[in-house]
Every structure is written in C-alpha cells, then in structure tokens.
Design an enzyme around this catalytic site. Structure first.
Site, PDB file in Angstrom:
ATOM      1  N   ASN A   1      24.662 -15.516  -7.700  1.00 36.54           N
ATOM      2  CA  ASN A   1      25.643 -14.680  -8.387  1.00 36.54           C
ATOM      3  C   ASN A   1      25.282 -13.198  -8.296  1.00 36.54           C
ATOM      4  O   ASN A   1      26.151 -12.340  -8.140  1.00 36.54           O
ATOM      5  CB  ASN A   1      25.777 -15.105  -9.852  1.00 36.54           C
ATOM      6  CG  ASN A   1      26.771 -16.252 -10.002  1.00 36.54           C
ATOM      7  OD1 ASN A   1      27.458 -16.611  -9.036  1.00 36.54           O
ATOM      8  ND2 ASN A   1      26.855 -16.826 -11.180  1.00 36.54           N
TER       9      ASN A   1
ATOM     10  N   VAL B   1      33.969 -25.340 -16.350  1.00 33.73           N
ATOM     11  CA  VAL B   1      32.994 -26.085 -15.555  1.00 33.73           C
ATOM     12  C   VAL B   1      32.975 -27.566 -15.937  1.00 33.73           C
ATOM     13  O   VAL B   1      33.074 -28.447 -15.081  1.00 33.73           O
ATOM     14  CB  VAL B   1      31.585 -25.481 -15.732  1.00 33.73           C
ATOM     15  CG1 VAL B   1      30.533 -26.345 -15.066  1.00 33.73           C
ATOM     16  CG2 VAL B   1      31.560 -24.088 -15.131  1.00 33.73           C
TER      17      VAL B   1
ATOM     18  N   ALA C   1      37.495  -4.011  -1.784  1.00 35.54           N
ATOM     19  CA  ALA C   1      37.271  -2.988  -2.813  1.00 35.54           C
ATOM     20  C   ALA C   1      38.299  -3.165  -3.931  1.00 35.54           C
ATOM     21  O   ALA C   1      39.429  -3.579  -3.693  1.00 35.54           O
ATOM     22  CB  ALA C   1      37.409  -1.604  -2.181  1.00 35.54           C
ATOM     23  N   GLY C   2      37.899  -2.880  -5.147  1.00 38.68           N
ATOM     24  CA  GLY C   2      38.815  -3.052  -6.281  1.00 38.68           C
ATOM     25  C   GLY C   2      38.252  -2.425  -7.540  1.00 38.68           C
ATOM     26  O   GLY C   2      37.376  -1.556  -7.460  1.00 38.68           O
TER      27      GLY C   2
ATOM     28  N   GLU D   1      26.417 -25.109 -11.080  1.00 43.88           N
ATOM     29  CA  GLU D   1      27.754 -25.289 -10.501  1.00 43.88           C
ATOM     30  C   GLU D   1      28.199 -23.982  -9.857  1.00 43.88           C
ATOM     31  O   GLU D   1      28.027 -22.913 -10.426  1.00 43.88           O
ATOM     32  CB  GLU D   1      28.716 -25.707 -11.632  1.00 43.88           C
ATOM     33  CG  GLU D   1      30.115 -25.997 -11.174  1.00 43.88           C
ATOM     34  CD  GLU D   1      30.140 -26.945  -9.990  1.00 43.88           C
ATOM     35  OE1 GLU D   1      29.595 -28.046 -10.083  1.00 43.88           O
ATOM     36  OE2 GLU D   1      30.706 -26.564  -8.938  1.00 43.88           O
TER      37      GLU D   1
ATOM     38  N   GLU E   1      36.795 -20.404 -10.296  1.00 44.55           N
ATOM     39  CA  GLU E   1      38.044 -20.654 -11.015  1.00 44.55           C
ATOM     40  C   GLU E   1      39.200 -20.346 -10.074  1.00 44.55           C
ATOM     41  O   GLU E   1      39.124 -19.420  -9.269  1.00 44.55           O
ATOM     42  CB  GLU E   1      38.124 -19.754 -12.252  1.00 44.55           C
ATOM     43  CG  GLU E   1      37.173 -20.201 -13.338  1.00 44.55           C
ATOM     44  CD  GLU E   1      37.103 -19.230 -14.494  1.00 44.55           C
ATOM     45  OE1 GLU E   1      38.031 -18.446 -14.687  1.00 44.55           O
ATOM     46  OE2 GLU E   1      36.083 -19.271 -15.202  1.00 44.55           O
TER      47      GLU E   1
ATOM     48  N   CYS F   1      31.046 -15.178 -15.165  1.00 49.18           N
ATOM     49  CA  CYS F   1      29.722 -15.407 -14.569  1.00 49.18           C
ATOM     50  C   CYS F   1      28.984 -14.138 -14.166  1.00 49.18           C
ATOM     51  O   CYS F   1      27.869 -13.907 -14.621  1.00 49.18           O
ATOM     52  CB  CYS F   1      29.858 -16.310 -13.350  1.00 49.18           C
ATOM     53  SG  CYS F   1      30.308 -17.987 -13.809  1.00 49.18           S
TER      54      CYS F   1
HETATM   55  P1  NAD Z   1      33.431 -22.469 -21.715  1.00 52.52           P
HETATM   56  O1  NAD Z   1      32.873 -21.574 -22.763  1.00 52.52           O
HETATM   57  O2  NAD Z   1      34.836 -22.339 -21.258  1.00 52.52           O
HETATM   58  O3  NAD Z   1      33.270 -23.982 -22.202  1.00 52.52           O
HETATM   59  C1  NAD Z   1      32.193 -24.488 -22.908  1.00 52.52           C
HETATM   60  C2  NAD Z   1      32.704 -25.628 -23.812  1.00 52.52           C
HETATM   61  O4  NAD Z   1      31.579 -26.305 -24.382  1.00 52.52           O
HETATM   62  C3  NAD Z   1      33.553 -25.178 -24.980  1.00 52.52           C
HETATM   63  O5  NAD Z   1      34.772 -25.883 -24.955  1.00 52.52           O
HETATM   64  C4  NAD Z   1      32.725 -25.548 -26.227  1.00 52.52           C
HETATM   65  O6  NAD Z   1      33.537 -25.954 -27.313  1.00 52.52           O
HETATM   66  C5  NAD Z   1      31.894 -26.696 -25.701  1.00 52.52           C
HETATM   67  N1  NAD Z   1      30.648 -26.939 -26.435  1.00 52.52           N
HETATM   68  C6  NAD Z   1      29.691 -26.053 -26.752  1.00 52.52           C
HETATM   69  N2  NAD Z   1      28.667 -26.679 -27.394  1.00 52.52           N
HETATM   70  C7  NAD Z   1      28.971 -27.986 -27.444  1.00 52.52           C
HETATM   71  C8  NAD Z   1      28.307 -29.142 -27.964  1.00 52.52           C
HETATM   72  N3  NAD Z   1      27.108 -29.083 -28.566  1.00 52.52           N
HETATM   73  N4  NAD Z   1      28.918 -30.340 -27.856  1.00 52.52           N
HETATM   74  C9  NAD Z   1      30.123 -30.419 -27.264  1.00 52.52           C
HETATM   75  N5  NAD Z   1      30.799 -29.372 -26.736  1.00 52.52           N
HETATM   76  C10 NAD Z   1      30.234 -28.165 -26.829  1.00 52.52           C
HETATM   77  O7  NAD Z   1      32.436 -22.336 -20.486  1.00 52.52           O
HETATM   78  P2  NAD Z   1      32.713 -22.533 -18.884  1.00 52.52           P
HETATM   79  O8  NAD Z   1      33.617 -21.518 -18.327  1.00 52.52           O
HETATM   80  O9  NAD Z   1      33.012 -23.970 -18.621  1.00 52.52           O
HETATM   81  O10 NAD Z   1      31.278 -22.201 -18.337  1.00 52.52           O
HETATM   82  C11 NAD Z   1      30.134 -22.939 -18.703  1.00 52.52           C
HETATM   83  C12 NAD Z   1      28.962 -22.272 -18.071  1.00 52.52           C
HETATM   84  O11 NAD Z   1      29.025 -22.442 -16.659  1.00 52.52           O
HETATM   85  C13 NAD Z   1      28.936 -20.770 -18.317  1.00 52.52           C
HETATM   86  O12 NAD Z   1      27.617 -20.356 -18.556  1.00 52.52           O
HETATM   87  C14 NAD Z   1      29.475 -20.196 -17.038  1.00 52.52           C
HETATM   88  O13 NAD Z   1      28.923 -18.948 -16.733  1.00 52.52           O
HETATM   89  C15 NAD Z   1      29.041 -21.194 -16.011  1.00 52.52           C
HETATM   90  N6  NAD Z   1      29.865 -21.227 -14.822  1.00 52.52           N
HETATM   91  C16 NAD Z   1      31.178 -20.910 -14.905  1.00 52.52           C
HETATM   92  C17 NAD Z   1      31.953 -20.956 -13.766  1.00 52.52           C
HETATM   93  C18 NAD Z   1      33.381 -20.584 -13.858  1.00 52.52           C
HETATM   94  O14 NAD Z   1      34.022 -20.407 -12.827  1.00 52.52           O
HETATM   95  N7  NAD Z   1      33.909 -20.472 -15.077  1.00 52.52           N
HETATM   96  C19 NAD Z   1      31.430 -21.349 -12.551  1.00 52.52           C
HETATM   97  C20 NAD Z   1      30.109 -21.711 -12.506  1.00 52.52           C
HETATM   98  C21 NAD Z   1      29.348 -21.655 -13.665  1.00 52.52           C
END
Ligand code: NAD
Length: 434
Positions: A211, A11, A255-256, A151, A155, A263
């Site tokens: 979600n 994100v 279906a899958g 957001e 992905e 998320c």
């Molecule tokens: P992720 O775990 O891949 O990335 C989080 C990053 O934040 C890591 O690199 C970590 O090192 C860093 N971090 C944590 N604490 C920190 C701090 N204090 N200072 C600096 N960096 C720090 O997470 P993601 O996939 O990017 O998802 C983030 C959130 O958004 C999740 O809760 C997820 O559910 C949500 N989200 C994800 C998607 C998706 O498609 N992956 C879509 C929408 C929302």
C-alpha cells in the site's frame, strides 16, 4: 471447509461471499444488528458491483449465512477470519487494534477443536502474535494456529480481484495451518494464481509495503504533474511515456486530487509509526503523507483561482465525492477536505454522486444534493470533477456550459480535453498537470 468471517465490511463481506462461492460453508458475523438484518433480508449494506447477486446465489445454495452470534459461528469452524477495521488511532497515527483484539478474545472463548485464526485486516508487524496471545489468554487449552492473510481487493472491482488475484499472501508458522489455508484457496491454486507462503511478519509487512508503494506511485505522479503545469508539459503524455516502460508500468500513474480511501491514508501513517518505533524512519513514506496533503490543498487553490479568488456567495457544482468510482466509500476522500473548505468560505455547493449520497449526507453538511450532473451545473460559477465515475465521462459539455452562470471547468481527473471544453462553450478549462 467450515469458515467464520468476523466483520462484514468491504473486506469481510466480499471474502465471505467469495469463499462460499468456492464451495465452503461460511457464516459471516457482525456485531452491528442493522447490518445483519439487511444481509438476512438479502440486501448488501455497501455498494459493490456484482456482490448482491453472488450473495443471493450462495445463500440460496445453503452455504452462506449471517449472524450476530460469533460464538456459534466459531464453534467447530476450521478457520476463523478476522476482517474488522484497523482505523488510525486518534492522536498518534498508529493502527487502532482494539477491534482486532476484541475479536481475538471472543474467538478464543468460543473455539472448539483445531481452528486456524486468520487475520485479514492489515495490521502492524507483530499483531498476529498478539492475536495468538489474546486467544490463548481467553482459552489456555485452545488448539489453534494463527495465520496472516492480508487482502488486496480493490473496492469497485472486489469480486474479480478476489476470484482472480494477481497473488495471494499467506503467513503461517507451520504445515498444519498451511494445509488449511491451501484447502480454503484450492480453487485459486487449481487456476494457477500465485499464492506466496511466508512467515507471519513478512505477510504483515507485505500488506503495508504494497500500500505504501502504491501511495508513493500516485504521489510521485501528482508531484510531477505540479511541475508539468509550470514547464508546459502535459502529465497525460508524460505518464504514458514513462508507463510504457515495463519496469515502471502504466497503473497508478493518473494525476488527480490525491489518494484517499480506507487503506492508503491509514496504512501509510501506520507504516511511518512502525518505522519510528523501530528507529528506522520511513522517510519516503513520511514525505508521501505530507505531499498528499499538499496535493489536496493545491486542488482547492485551483478552484479558488477559477472563482477569481472570491468564494463567498459563489456557486460551485461538484461531480463525485466518493474517493474513487464504483464504490460508496467516503473514507478519507479528497472531497472531505475540498468541499468543507469551499462551504466554510461561503460557497453554495451543489453535489452529485451516483452512490455517495447515503454516506456523504452526514459527512458533507450544508451542501445541496442534486440528481444529475446538469443539475449540479445549474447556475454554477465553476464545475468541479472530483471523482471519475463513468457517467461523468461522456457529458454533453455544451449543455453543461449553457446551464452555468460562468462556464468554468475544474477537471481534477483529466477526463476531458481543453480544446473540447472550450469548443463546447466553457470559457476556462483547468485540468491537473496540463
Ligand atoms: P469496515 O469498517 O467496513 O468493516 C468492519 C466490520 O467489522 C464492521 O461492520 C464492524 O461492525 C465489524 N466488527 C468490528 N468488530 C467486530 C467484532 N468483534 N465482531 C463482529 N463484527 C465486528 O472495514 P473494511 O472496509 O471491510 O476493512 C477492514 C480492514 O481491511 C481495514 O483495516 C481496511 O483497511 C482493510 N482493507 C480494506 C480494503 C478495502 O478495499 N476496503 C482492501 C483491503 C484491506
């Protein structure tokens, strides 16, 4: 605008890169030195189509940098986005807010001048007010507003989703924060993408409700698929027949083997916990969580049936382990339930995934990683399609069948037809809901 993006996961990195492409000055911060080193070397630590090129373009233009130093990035920023993880807390199903709160404190300490602190990570209703408390506690004199900007990117299609969203959602408390967020998202306003401005609690709720609804839709079609198998209906025709109804829509009706990813599993669990806490149980969502687990178990049963009930000593080829195509993300993927169960029962498992190996090697021990689908089929008693990567959609079925010890196909994404598989030499074809 000057923006600091805290967290460079799927994100944060996508958002930071896209904001810089809008023309803003963006510093992406992460506490993981290995990630920052790779980003500074021009590499992206995740697989996301198009991201590397867009990143290189904006780094070259001088608008995008990467840093371990949160304080310098926040100093003087107009807006600081929190995009760290909110995983499921061990034991109780709640969203674990420790990374969000730690970031909020650090931001509070580093803040100078008026700043909007924006939470991008999904977080339970009430989190933004806790973020405000943490910022204020760390810096009682801080001049700041808070905003919730969940957001919705997917992905695998993240850049397109960010640049051409169905909608954006921004929760604010006052016009000052609304103005900053409006300026940041001006390129989207100019192209008439709808941005919904709400209060903080509604914005937080929208993310979880969205979600949970999507997870429910997938689970609904998976349950109908199970019934189709018993009554002689074909889920593909059923999904088409209902999906053409504009009130239902044709998306998320495939279906899958059950939903997974970073998320849906954790956000449905968190919503269920929020409901319990407020004595308004989310009964539909609680059932969805249960049924999704059953779906995965049913997929395992299908594979075991194709092995005539005996797994020990058999060879299973697995095509795809990521939770969906076009990502390397393995979080809560159905493969993490199905593959270890097969290994545990004594199967020799040969795995192929176009991008999943880097993440998957640690998560799926005792399997053999192979280079392509035909290697996965070599000597196998059953071949299982778990993730519908494009390169699995046009395989030479004759060649696959010839390589196998017993040519049996478990097509858990319904990408082939029984007739074609049988004509190509498979002795058994099993799909989902057909
Ligand atoms: P992720 O775990 O891949 O990335 C989080 C990053 O934040 C890591 O690199 C970590 O090192 C860093 N971090 C944590 N604490 C920190 C701090 N204090 N200072 C600096 N960096 C720090 O997470 P993601 O996939 O990017 O998802 C983030 C959130 O958004 C999740 O809760 C997820 O559910 C949500 N989200 C994800 C998607 C998706 O498609 N992956 C879509 C929408 C929302």
């Amino acid at each position: 605008m000057k923006i600091a993006m805290i967290g460079t996961g799927y994100v944060g990195l996508v958002s930071g890169v896209c904001f810089s492409d809008f023309g803003h000055d963006v510093v992406c911060v992460d506490k993981d030195p290995a990630k920052i080193d790779r980003l500074n070397a021009g590499e992206i630590p995740i697989f996301e189509p198009g991201l590397q090129d867009l990143m290189a373009k904006n780094v070259a233009a001088g608008r995008l940098t990467f840093s371990l130093d949160l304080a310098s990035a926040v100093d003087g920023a107009d807006a600081v986005f929190i995009a760290v993880g909110t995983p499921t807390r061990r034991g109780d199903g709640h969203a674990d807010l420790r990374y969000v709160m730690a970031a909020a404190e650090e931001i509070g300490r580093a803040m100078t001048g008026h700043t909007v602190v924006v939470t991008k990570s999904p977080a339970p209703v009430g989190t933004n007010r806790k973020v405000a408390d943490a910022v204020r506690a760390a810096n009682p004199k801080a001049d700041f507003d808070i905003a919730s900007n969940p957001e919705f990117l997917r992905e695998g299609a993240a850049i397109d989703d960010f640049m051409r969203p169905d909608r954006g959602v921004v929760g604010v408390e006052n016009d000052r924060a609304k103005k900053v967020l409006s300026d940041i998202y001006r390129p989207l306003f100019l192209r008439d993408f709808p941005i919904v401005f709400t209060g903080l609690e509604s914005a937080e709720m929208i993310k979880y409700a969205a979600n949970a609804f999507l997870a429910t839709k997938i689970t609904f079609i998976n349950e109908i698929a199970a019934l189709c198998e018993r009554v002689g209906a074909d889920i593909k025709s059923v999904a088409k027949g209902i999906g053409l109804d504009g009130r239902i829509g044709n998306k998320f009706l495939h279906a899958g083997p059950g939903y997974g990813g970073s998320c849906f599993p954790k956000d449905t669990k968190a919503l269920a916990r929020i409901g319990q806490e407020h004595a308004v149980p989310m009964q539909i969502v609680e059932t969805v969580i249960k049924v999704n687990d059953q779906v995965k178990a049913r997929m395992l049963d299908k594979i075991v049936d194709l092995l005539d009930g005996t797994v020990n000593g058999k060879t299973v080829g697995i095509l795809g382990v990521t939770f969906k195509p076009n990502t390397d993300d393995m979080r809560d993927a159905p493969s993490l339930t199905i593959v270890p169960a097969l290994v545990g029962q004594g199967a020799k498992v040969r795995v192929m995934d176009p991008e999943g190996r880097r993440e998957g090697e640690a998560l799926l021990p005792h399997v053999r990683w192979v280079e392509n689908a035909y290697h996965a089929a070599q000597g196998a008693d059953v071949l299982v399609i778990l993730t519908e990567w494009n390169e699995f959609r046009a395989l030479d079925l004759n060649k696959l069948a010839r390589k196998m010890a017993t040519p049996r196909l478990a097509d858990l994404r319904n990408i082939y037809n029984r007739e074609d598989a049988l004509a190509a030499g498979f002795e058994v074809y099993v799909g989902v809901g057909r």
